[in-house]
Design an enzyme around this catalytic site. Structure first.
Site, mmCIF file in Angstrom:
data_model
loop_
_atom_site.group_PDB
_atom_site.id
_atom_site.type_symbol
_atom_site.label_atom_id
_atom_site.label_comp_id
_atom_site.label_asym_id
_atom_site.label_seq_id
_atom_site.Cartn_x
_atom_site.Cartn_y
_atom_site.Cartn_z
ATOM 1 N N LYS A 82 0.878 -1.175 0.000
ATOM 2 C CA LYS A 82 0.000 0.000 0.000
ATOM 3 C C LYS A 82 0.910 1.219 0.000
ATOM 4 O O LYS A 82 2.067 1.132 0.428
ATOM 5 C CB LYS A 82 -0.866 -0.010 1.273
ATOM 6 N N LYS A 185 -19.886 4.851 -2.767
ATOM 7 C CA LYS A 185 -19.650 4.119 -4.029
ATOM 8 C C LYS A 185 -20.045 2.643 -3.896
ATOM 9 O O LYS A 185 -20.745 2.101 -4.739
ATOM 10 C CB LYS A 185 -18.171 4.244 -4.432
HETATM 11 N N1 LIG Z 1 -14.357 1.160 -3.306
HETATM 12 C C1 LIG Z 1 -13.871 -0.085 -3.235
HETATM 13 O O1 LIG Z 1 -13.697 -0.762 -4.256
HETATM 14 C C2 LIG Z 1 -13.570 -0.687 -1.884
HETATM 15 C C3 LIG Z 1 -12.902 -1.932 -1.862
HETATM 16 C C4 LIG Z 1 -12.659 -2.547 -0.621
HETATM 17 C C5 LIG Z 1 -13.048 -1.891 0.542
HETATM 18 N N2 LIG Z 1 -13.681 -0.675 0.470
HETATM 19 C C6 LIG Z 1 -14.071 -0.032 1.729
HETATM 20 O O2 LIG Z 1 -15.488 0.114 1.747
HETATM 21 C C7 LIG Z 1 -15.835 1.313 2.445
HETATM 22 C C8 LIG Z 1 -16.683 2.206 1.552
HETATM 23 O O3 LIG Z 1 -15.923 2.532 0.402
HETATM 24 P P1 LIG Z 1 -16.510 3.476 -0.747
HETATM 25 O O4 LIG Z 1 -15.584 3.332 -1.900
HETATM 26 O O5 LIG Z 1 -17.958 3.210 -0.922
HETATM 27 O O6 LIG Z 1 -16.297 4.895 -0.072
HETATM 28 P P2 LIG Z 1 -17.206 6.192 -0.225
HETATM 29 O O7 LIG Z 1 -16.411 7.311 0.359
HETATM 30 O O8 LIG Z 1 -17.723 6.337 -1.622
HETATM 31 O O9 LIG Z 1 -18.484 5.884 0.692
HETATM 32 C C9 LIG Z 1 -18.444 5.903 2.077
HETATM 33 C C10 LIG Z 1 -19.764 6.521 2.552
HETATM 34 O O10 LIG Z 1 -19.811 6.461 3.974
HETATM 35 C C11 LIG Z 1 -20.352 7.674 4.452
HETATM 36 N N3 LIG Z 1 -19.955 7.842 5.846
HETATM 37 C C12 LIG Z 1 -18.784 8.306 6.355
HETATM 38 N N4 LIG Z 1 -18.832 8.303 7.701
HETATM 39 C C13 LIG Z 1 -20.033 7.799 8.046
HETATM 40 C C14 LIG Z 1 -20.664 7.563 9.288
HETATM 41 N N5 LIG Z 1 -20.036 7.798 10.458
HETATM 42 N N6 LIG Z 1 -21.920 7.057 9.283
HETATM 43 C C15 LIG Z 1 -22.566 6.816 8.128
HETATM 44 N N7 LIG Z 1 -22.010 7.035 6.903
HETATM 45 C C16 LIG Z 1 -20.767 7.534 6.867
HETATM 46 C C17 LIG Z 1 -19.821 8.725 3.514
HETATM 47 O O11 LIG Z 1 -20.621 9.901 3.529
HETATM 48 C C18 LIG Z 1 -19.891 7.998 2.162
HETATM 49 O O12 LIG Z 1 -21.135 8.223 1.506
HETATM 50 C C19 LIG Z 1 -14.515 1.944 2.895
HETATM 51 O O13 LIG Z 1 -14.210 1.503 4.195
HETATM 52 C C20 LIG Z 1 -13.512 1.351 1.920
HETATM 53 O O14 LIG Z 1 -12.201 1.292 2.472
HETATM 54 C C21 LIG Z 1 -13.951 -0.072 -0.711
#
Ligand SMILES: NC(=O)c1ccc[n+]([C@@H]2O[C@H](COP(=O)([O-])OP(=O)(O)OC[C@H]3O[C@@H](n4cnc5c(N)ncnc54)[C@H](O)[C@@H]3O)[C@@H](O)[C@H]2O)c1
Length: 360
Positions: A82, A185
């Site tokens: 990373k 997302k």
């Molecule tokens: N995008 C990927 O392909 C991927 C892959 C593996 C893991 N993840 C993990 O999945 C999670 C979500 O990723 P993402 O890409 O959707 O991110 P993102 O930033 O698009 O979505 C996260 C959402 O959570 C909301 N949020 C933040 N704090 C919050 C809280 N306290 N209560 C409620 N909602 C809250 C944000 O407003 C946002 O809409 C992250 O932890 C990320 O590390 C993502």
């Protein structure tokens, strides 16, 4: 760069940690290669305004270790790494900084391959790729896989189906109430899979527009004010899809859900929470097991991207999650421990083969 008080030799089992500084472009970056036992280390670049170099170092050490386990359990020929870039991407991200970073990654000779993470996007990977051969997660226009959240959500849904089967006997969420915390997302794609499967879905997000988008797309979906309210209501499944550390002692005590399965990385707030979940009769689908779909998607790009091939591979998360639950039952340990053991076993069994010399 401020000096670090973390001793990288004591802090983990990492093979290599590289600090890079390009004062003119403002680049301050750390690349951590945790393991190359199964192949080159792959993991995204997080661009984030860390409060200190120590915070950034701790984050990159933790995240790179997680990538090792995720790739190993997903059956990929990849190790774990990373990178973090220190600073606010909204103010310091420039073409020059990204290209300076590209030259850093190139200098590692392919031991580390990068992709998107918080604060970096496919278009940034395109800039990095102007200096570097070891970039994935590129834009569709450049032959890349684009947004990895599509297959991350699909994989989480497969893991949740496996958890439903282990809990209720059938691999479906039909008629179950699923609470999704965070509909960004990944979360909003997950809601679509759940609705199509016939689940009752309740969502929450700190961003009101993210909630409104989901409610507009799916008439039957309900929302609650915040994560505390979601956790306190009667649920069958809780899906943390926002930030890490969602499963605290207090949350585990409060939850009525009997399954936890979500996209967020590092859901267990501290070691030991996995035991508390088990004691309360809650089946926890390990985060890195079920959220590997995005990694599978960007890894596929290294072979020339095929969405169908990547989707088929991500569908395998159903079987992988099943085997984690089976190993947990057999060994009498929580699924989080069983997942670690399966990943470590594959690293030993397959990694050992590198010891057989081949002229290639
Ligand atoms: N995008 C990927 O392909 C991927 C892959 C593996 C893991 N993840 C993990 O999945 C999670 C979500 O990723 P993402 O890409 O959707 O991110 P993102 O930033 O698009 O979505 C996260 C959402 O959570 C909301 N949020 C933040 N704090 C919050 C809280 N306290 N209560 C409620 N909602 C809250 C944000 O407003 C946002 O809409 C992250 O932890 C990320 O590390 C993502």
């Amino acid at each position: 760069m401020s000096s670090s008080t973390i001793d990288v030799f004591e802090a983990g089992e990492h093979e290599q940690v590289v600090f890079a500084h390009d004062p003119i472009s403002g680049l301050r970056a750390i690349v951590a290669i945790h393991s190359t036992a199964l192949g080159p280390a792959l993991g995204g670049t997080r661009f984030y305004p860390y409060a200190s170099t120590d915070d950034a170092l701790q984050d990159v050490l933790n995240l790179s270790r997680g990538m090792t386990y995720k790739a190993a359990l997903a059956g990929l020929d990849l190790g774990g790494g990373k990178a973090v870039i220190l600073g606010d991407p909204a103010t310091i991200k420039t073409e020059a900084l990204l290209r300076a970073y590209g030259r850093l990654v190139q200098s590692l000779g392919g031991r580390y391959r990068t992709a998107c993470d918080v604060g970096t996007y496919s278009e940034d990977m395109d800039h990095i790729a102007r200096e570097c051969d070891y970039v994935t997660g590129r834009s569709v226009a450049h032959g890349g896989a684009g947004d990895s959240s599509v297959l991350t959500a699909f994989g989480v849904f497969q893991g949740m189906r496996a958890a439903a089967e282990a809990t209720w006997g059938e691999p479906t969420l039909a008629g179950r109430t699923v609470g999704v915390a965070g509909v960004g997302k990944v979360g909003h794609h997950l809601v679509r899979h759940l609705v199509e499967d016939g689940a009752e879905v309740v969502v929450t997000d700190v961003d009101r527009s993210a909630v409104d988008r989901v409610l507009a797309e799916h008439l039957g979906v309900r929302s609650v004010a915040d994560t505390d309210a979601l956790v306190a209501m009667t649920l069958d499944v809780y899906a943390p899809c926002a930030l890490g550390g969602a499963l605290t002692d207090a949350v585990v005590e409060t939850l009525s859900a009997v399954v936890v399965c979500g996209a967020a990385n590092n859901q267990l707030a501290h070691p030991g929470v996995e035991k508390q979940l088990e004691e309360r009769g809650i089946l926890y689908a390990p985060d890195y097991c079920v959220n590997a779909g995005g990694l599978i998607q960007v890894a596929d790009e290294l072979e020339g991207f095929s969405f169908d091939r990547a989707r088929q591979r991500a569908a395998g998360i159903f079987e992988t999650t099943r085997s984690v639950f089976a190993a947990a039952r057999q060994d009498g340990v929580p699924p989080a421990v069983a997942a670690d053991r399966l990943a470590e076993q594959r690293m030993r069994d397959v990694g050992r083969l590198r010891g057989i010399w081949l002229n290639r």
